[in-house]
Write a protein that holds these residues in place. Structure first.
Motif, PDB file in Angstrom:
ATOM      1  N   UNK A 174     -16.763  66.885   1.652  1.00 34.51           N
ATOM      2  CA  UNK A 174     -16.786  66.323   3.013  1.00 34.51           C
ATOM      3  C   UNK A 174     -17.961  66.797   3.866  1.00 34.51           C
ATOM      4  N   UNK A 175     -18.654  67.841   3.403  1.00 34.17           N
ATOM      5  CA  UNK A 175     -19.787  68.380   4.185  1.00 34.17           C
ATOM      6  C   UNK A 175     -21.134  67.804   3.747  1.00 34.17           C
ATOM      7  N   UNK A 176     -21.129  67.031   2.670  1.00 33.56           N
ATOM      8  CA  UNK A 176     -22.408  66.616   2.080  1.00 33.56           C
ATOM      9  C   UNK A 176     -22.533  65.111   1.975  1.00 33.56           C
ATOM     10  N   UNK A 177     -23.652  64.595   2.469  1.00 31.46           N
ATOM     11  CA  UNK A 177     -23.927  63.168   2.299  1.00 31.46           C
ATOM     12  C   UNK A 177     -24.817  63.013   1.063  1.00 31.46           C
ATOM     13  N   UNK A 178     -24.516  62.004   0.267  1.00 33.65           N
ATOM     14  CA  UNK A 178     -25.300  61.776  -0.963  1.00 33.65           C
ATOM     15  C   UNK A 178     -26.176  60.534  -0.771  1.00 33.65           C
ATOM     16  N   UNK A 179     -27.461  60.669  -1.076  1.00 36.02           N
ATOM     17  CA  UNK A 179     -28.370  59.518  -1.068  1.00 36.02           C
ATOM     18  C   UNK A 179     -28.890  59.311  -2.487  1.00 36.02           C
ATOM     19  N   UNK A 180     -29.060  58.079  -2.886  1.00 34.02           N
ATOM     20  CA  UNK A 180     -29.548  57.746  -4.233  1.00 34.02           C
ATOM     21  C   UNK A 180     -30.727  56.799  -4.084  1.00 34.02           C
ATOM     22  N   UNK A 181     -31.830  57.102  -4.779  1.00 30.13           N
ATOM     23  CA  UNK A 181     -32.970  56.194  -4.748  1.00 30.13           C
ATOM     24  C   UNK A 181     -33.177  55.609  -6.140  1.00 30.13           C
ATOM     25  N   UNK A 182     -33.675  54.400  -6.184  1.00 24.39           N
ATOM     26  CA  UNK A 182     -33.934  53.751  -7.469  1.00 24.39           C
ATOM     27  C   UNK A 182     -34.735  52.479  -7.231  1.00 24.39           C
ATOM     28  N   UNK A 183     -35.298  51.944  -8.271  1.00 25.91           N
ATOM     29  CA  UNK A 183     -36.159  50.750  -8.145  1.00 25.91           C
ATOM     30  C   UNK A 183     -35.399  49.610  -7.442  1.00 25.91           C
ATOM     31  N   UNK A 189     -23.339  57.786  -0.382  1.00 29.81           N
ATOM     32  CA  UNK A 189     -21.908  58.083  -0.277  1.00 29.81           C
ATOM     33  C   UNK A 189     -21.793  58.985   0.948  1.00 29.81           C
ATOM     34  N   UNK A 190     -21.219  58.448   2.007  1.00 23.66           N
ATOM     35  CA  UNK A 190     -21.095  59.183   3.263  1.00 23.66           C
ATOM     36  C   UNK A 190     -19.618  59.558   3.430  1.00 23.66           C
ATOM     37  N   UNK A 191     -19.311  60.863   3.415  1.00 25.16           N
ATOM     38  CA  UNK A 191     -17.901  61.246   3.440  1.00 25.16           C
ATOM     39  C   UNK A 191     -17.282  61.191   4.832  1.00 25.16           C
ATOM     40  N   UNK A 192     -16.100  60.589   4.909  1.00 26.91           N
ATOM     41  CA  UNK A 192     -15.300  60.697   6.142  1.00 26.91           C
ATOM     42  C   UNK A 192     -14.458  61.973   6.024  1.00 26.91           C
ATOM     43  N   UNK A 193     -14.031  62.266   4.772  1.00 27.95           N
ATOM     44  CA  UNK A 193     -13.213  63.446   4.482  1.00 27.95           C
ATOM     45  C   UNK A 193     -13.402  63.742   2.985  1.00 27.95           C
ATOM     46  N   UNK A 194     -12.560  64.612   2.407  1.00 21.68           N
ATOM     47  CA  UNK A 194     -12.706  64.850   0.963  1.00 21.68           C
ATOM     48  C   UNK A 194     -12.086  63.727   0.137  1.00 21.68           C
TER      49      UNK A 194
END
Ligand code: FAD
Length: 358
Positions: A174-183, A189-194
């Motif tokens: 819940x504390x970490x936002x995940x960003x993914x890059x690709x062609x 993935x933006x967490x509201x909670x766990x």
């Protein structure tokens, strides 16, 4: 009388800034403000420079981000300034309530169709049987397809990206936002909670296929989808005219969106502040907003154009360069809302980034 078409955050914020001094009306096509949601609702601390962050619309705060390359390698960035995750319905309603408290009148269920000019005033026309409305100043805060721009000669073809997003059951930190890059795409993935996250992709082509293949990449294809929140974002175009005689465009309607991440809440609200100054003090709106956010939007656009040509291999190289301590430290310190400063500092720390971009 000032009439604002669009009761999104930018239109309502502008209304609240103008209302103490002028009569203001907001026309919104939907029967309620803040719906449907077509946004992830993540912002940097820059939002707090525009308005007070309230518990009533704050869902979560993230203190770290992970940026994943196509080959699975990632950078882990501890954010010096946590990012806000907001509830867009509650946020839009909060901003609209502030405007109403200052005397702004909201006309819900009013879909703007077109306008005619009579004796220096506008007569606004709406769909259904709503009466025409007389106004001195017309503002289009009416989103990416801006009917105001289209009916007042300010429309110019725009490039749009399509965001496909779902609110889903996820297993996430819940504390970490995940960003993914690709062609050809960018994903998050933006967490509201766990347990719940906002999972999305943005691309110019085949948006549904891109989204489905991202769910596979993140191994989320079996997770429960609670709600889709997809929508369109305009690519910033510095050549678009944002003002005519007594008519103005602001927010997504003016393509005031960061081309790097396609976020536009803060930029639109900053531009609204400049538009209120221009209207109240008879100044040149285009000059004001370009002075405040124009350079950052242009730098972001330049970076987006380069990244749009990246192959997966190039993204892998880029993420690899960013894993170095000295480069990662810059990402930890600098907000992505100010890409000019961010880029300059990154290039000083790692000139090879320049080689990748050019
Ligand atoms: C999938 C997705 C995810 C996003 N995620 C983020 C994010 O995480 N962070 C971020 O900063 N930005 C994000 N954005 C961009 C952000 O949503 C916009 O930049 C922001 O909403 C712009 O606000 P606005 O008020 O200018 O326009 P809008 O929020 O689009 O509001 C425009 C309003 O005008 C109304 N309207 C339109 N036509 C008419 C008409 N004819 N008559 C009357 N009313 C009309 C609409 O109903 C709407 O209420 C995202 C966008 C998408 C699509």
């Amino acid at each position: 009388m000032i009439s604002i078409i669009g009761g999104g955050p930018v239109g309502s914020y502008l209304a609240s800034l103008l209302a103490p001094k002028r009569q203001v009306a907001v026309f919104e096509e939907h029967d309620a403000v803040g719906l449907p949601v077509q946004c992830t609702g993540i912002t940097t601390q820059a939002l707090a420079k525009v308005l007070n962050i309230r518990r009533q619309f704050l869902v979560n705060k993230v203190t770290a981000s992970k940026i994943f390359a196509p080959n699975g390698k990632h950078i882990h960035v501890k954010l010096k300034n946590p990012n806000f995750i907001i509830d867009r319905t509650k946020f839009d309603r909060y901003v609209a309530e502030k405007a109403q408290e200052k005397g702004v009148k909201y006309y819900l269920g009013h879909k703007y169709k077109n306008c005619t000019r009579k004796n220096g005033k506008f007569e606004l026309h709406f769909q259904d049987k709503h009466k025409p409305f007389q106004t001195d100043i017309l503002v289009g805060a009416d989103g990416p397809f801006s009917p105001v721009a289209k009916t007042t000669g300010l429309w110019k073809n725009r490039k749009m990206a399509v965001g496909v997003q779902a609110r889903m059951s996820v297993d996430a930190d819940p504390q970490t936002v995940e960003f993914y890059v690709g062609k050809g795409y960018f994903a998050w993935v933006v967490p509201e909670s766990d347990k719940v996250g906002r999972v999305g992709t943005i691309s110019y082509a085949k948006p549904n296929d891109v989204f489905k293949s991202f769910l596979k990449r993140r191994r989320l294809e079996r997770c429960k989808i609670r709600e889709y929140q997809s929508g369109v974002v305009p690519l910033h175009d510095p050549k678009i005219k944002t003002q005519g005689k007594n008519v103005y465009l602001v927010g997504d309607a003016a393509t005031q969106v960061k081309a790097t991440t396609f976020g536009g809440i803060v930029q639109g609200m900053m531009a609204a502040e400049e538009l209120s100054k221009a209207i109240l003090h008879n100044r040149n709106y285009e000059k004001l907003w370009k002075k405040r956010i124009g350079r950052d939007l242009r730098v972001g656009l330049m970076m987006r154009k380069k990244m749009d040509k990246f192959t997966d291999k190039k993204y892998n190289k880029l993420v690899n360069l960013f894993t170095q301590e000295r480069v990662r430290k810059v990402l930890e310190k600098r907000d992505r809302d100010y890409p000019t400063k961010l880029m300059l500092e990154l290039l000083v720390k790692e000139p090879r980034i320049l080689g990748l971009l050019f």
